[in-house]
Design an enzyme around this catalytic site. Sequence first.
Site: not given
Ligand code: ATP
Ligand code: MG
Length: 474
Positions: A112, A177, A201, A232, A291, A398-400
Site C-alpha cells: 500500500g 500480488g 511491508g 501501521d 490491520r 488521504m493520509i496514505r
Molecule cells: P502493506 O504493509 O502495505 O500491506 P506488504 O508488503 O505487506 O505491504 P502485500 O500486498 O502483502 O504488501 O505484499 C506485497 C508484495 O509482496 C505482493 O506483490 C505480494 O505478491 C508479495 N508477497 C507477499 N507475501 C509474499 C511471500 N510470502 N513470498 C513472496 N512474495 C510475497
Molecule cells: Mg502487509
Amino acid sequence: ETDIDLSDPEWKLKFERDFEKRFSIPHITDAFPDVEAIPSTFCLKMRSPTYINNKDRVLLKVINYSSPASAGAVCIDPGCTWIEQWLHRAGPREKIYFRPEDVRAAIVTCGGLCPGLNDVIRHIVTTLEIYGVKNVVGIPFGYRGFSDKNLPEVPLSRKVVQNIHLSGGSLLGVSRGGPTVTEIVDSMEERGINMLFVLGGNGTHAGANAIHNECLKRRMKVAVVGVPKTIDNDILHMDKTFGFDTAVEEAQRAINSHYKKTGESRGRKSSEIRRDLTAYHGIGVVKLMGRSSGFIAMQVSLASGQVDICLIPEVPFNLHGPDGVLKHLNYLIETKGSAVVCVAEGAGQSYLENTNAKDASGNKVLGDIGVHIQQETKKYFKEIGVPADVKYIDPTYMIRAVRANASDGILCTVLGQNAVHGAFAGYSGITVGIINNHYAYLPIPEVIAYAKSVDPNSRMWHRCLTSTGQPDFL
Ligand code: ATP
Ligand code: MG
C-alpha cells in the site's frame, strides 16, 4: 528506561559474555568466498569523517524490568527478564563488494501507499550516484512490473528524482500480488540487475528474502536490500518505520479540526469532520489504519487529546451491554454533548461477517468496522430516543497519500542512504531500520516473524486510556 551500569562488575561481565550475541546477516562472501573487496571512495568523496567498522554494534534492547513482557517490550526470549542482542550498525564500509561501474540497480515499491516512499527512492538514487553507479532503474507497480511487458522500466537519476519528495505517493507506483519469485528472478537475470532495493511491508520483505534465496540458489551475485514500509508501525524491533509519524500527524489534524471554530477549509475531509462534529449531539466515528496493530489509533488519541474512545485490534471490546461502547457514548452525549470514536481498521473484527476474502497478495480482506459502529450507534440512539448526529469518517486514503513530514523525511533520508551502503558492503537479504535510536541492519526473517503490536498491559496503552477516560468495554 534502561538500567546499565558498566562499573557494576555483574553488568560488565554480562556485556562481555554477550558481545557475540548478534543477529548474523548474510554476506555475499558466504556464497562467493573469492569475490574481491575493493576500497570504497565514498567517504573521501563526501568528506565524511570515517567509515563504519564492521565490528560496530547497535544494542537492540536492554530491559531489566521484572517482567519485560508486561512493559510492552518485544521479548526475543519469552519469559526472560532482560534481553541483550546486538545488531550490525548501518553505514558506509571501507571495503565494497561491487564495482560501481558493474552495478545495475533496481528499485521497487510494493504493497500500500505510505508517506515517504518518494523520499526513500530519491535517496537511494542519489547515494548510488555518489558511489559512481550510472545504471539505476525503477520497476513500475511493485513486483508486477517484473513480469508485465506493458510496464517499462523507469530510468532513474538525480535529475529525475530531484523533486519527487515534494509529493506523496510513489513515483514508481505500487501493487499487490503479481509474479512468482522464480519469474521475478528470471526477469532480474534478463535485465542484469545485481542490486535490488525493495520498499514494502511484511509481504514485500517475505518476497525480498525469497528473491535473495533464489539468487543464491542460482549463484547470482546480487544484493537484495529491503527498506521497511509500514504505516501501521508493526515491524518488529524497530523504534518506528517511515510514514508512521506523518500518519499520526495527519490523522490528528483531521480529528482536531472539529474544534476549530473558524479557519479556512483545507479542501480536504478535515473540514467535513469539523462540520459534522460541531452538530448537535455530534458523534464522529473515525477509522484509521491498523490491520493488526493499533499504534496509529493509540498515538493519535494521545496526540490529539480529543478522542473519547480508542478501539484497537489488540483489545477486545463489547459494543452492546451495560459496559459497552454504546452505553458509554450515551454517557458522553449526556455529559459533554459530543464524542469522538477513533477505531483502528482491524479492531472488533469478531462483530463482522467473515467472508474469507483475500486480496491479490493473499492478505485477509477486513470488514468495515467503522461503518458497523456508525450503524450500530445510529440504531442504538434511535432505540433509546436520544437524538444523535452520527458521522463516519475514513481519512485513511488521504493520509496514505500525503508527503512525508519533516521527521519522516529525515528517517527516509537515512534509511535510503543506508540501504545503498548495505548493498555495497556486500550484505543481502537484509533490511535497515532505526533501533534504539541508531541505524542498523537486520536479517529479513527476524523482522517479519510476526507483527509488532500494542501490549494492552503497557504503560503507553494505559496512558492512552488515562487520556481518553474510557472504561474497559468488557
Ligand atoms: P502493506 O504493509 O502495505 O500491506 P506488504 O508488503 O505487506 O505491504 P502485500 O500486498 O502483502 O504488501 O505484499 C506485497 C508484495 O509482496 C505482493 O506483490 C505480494 O505478491 C508479495 N508477497 C507477499 N507475501 C509474499 C511471500 N510470502 N513470498 C513472496 N512474495 C510475497
Ligand atoms: Mg502487509
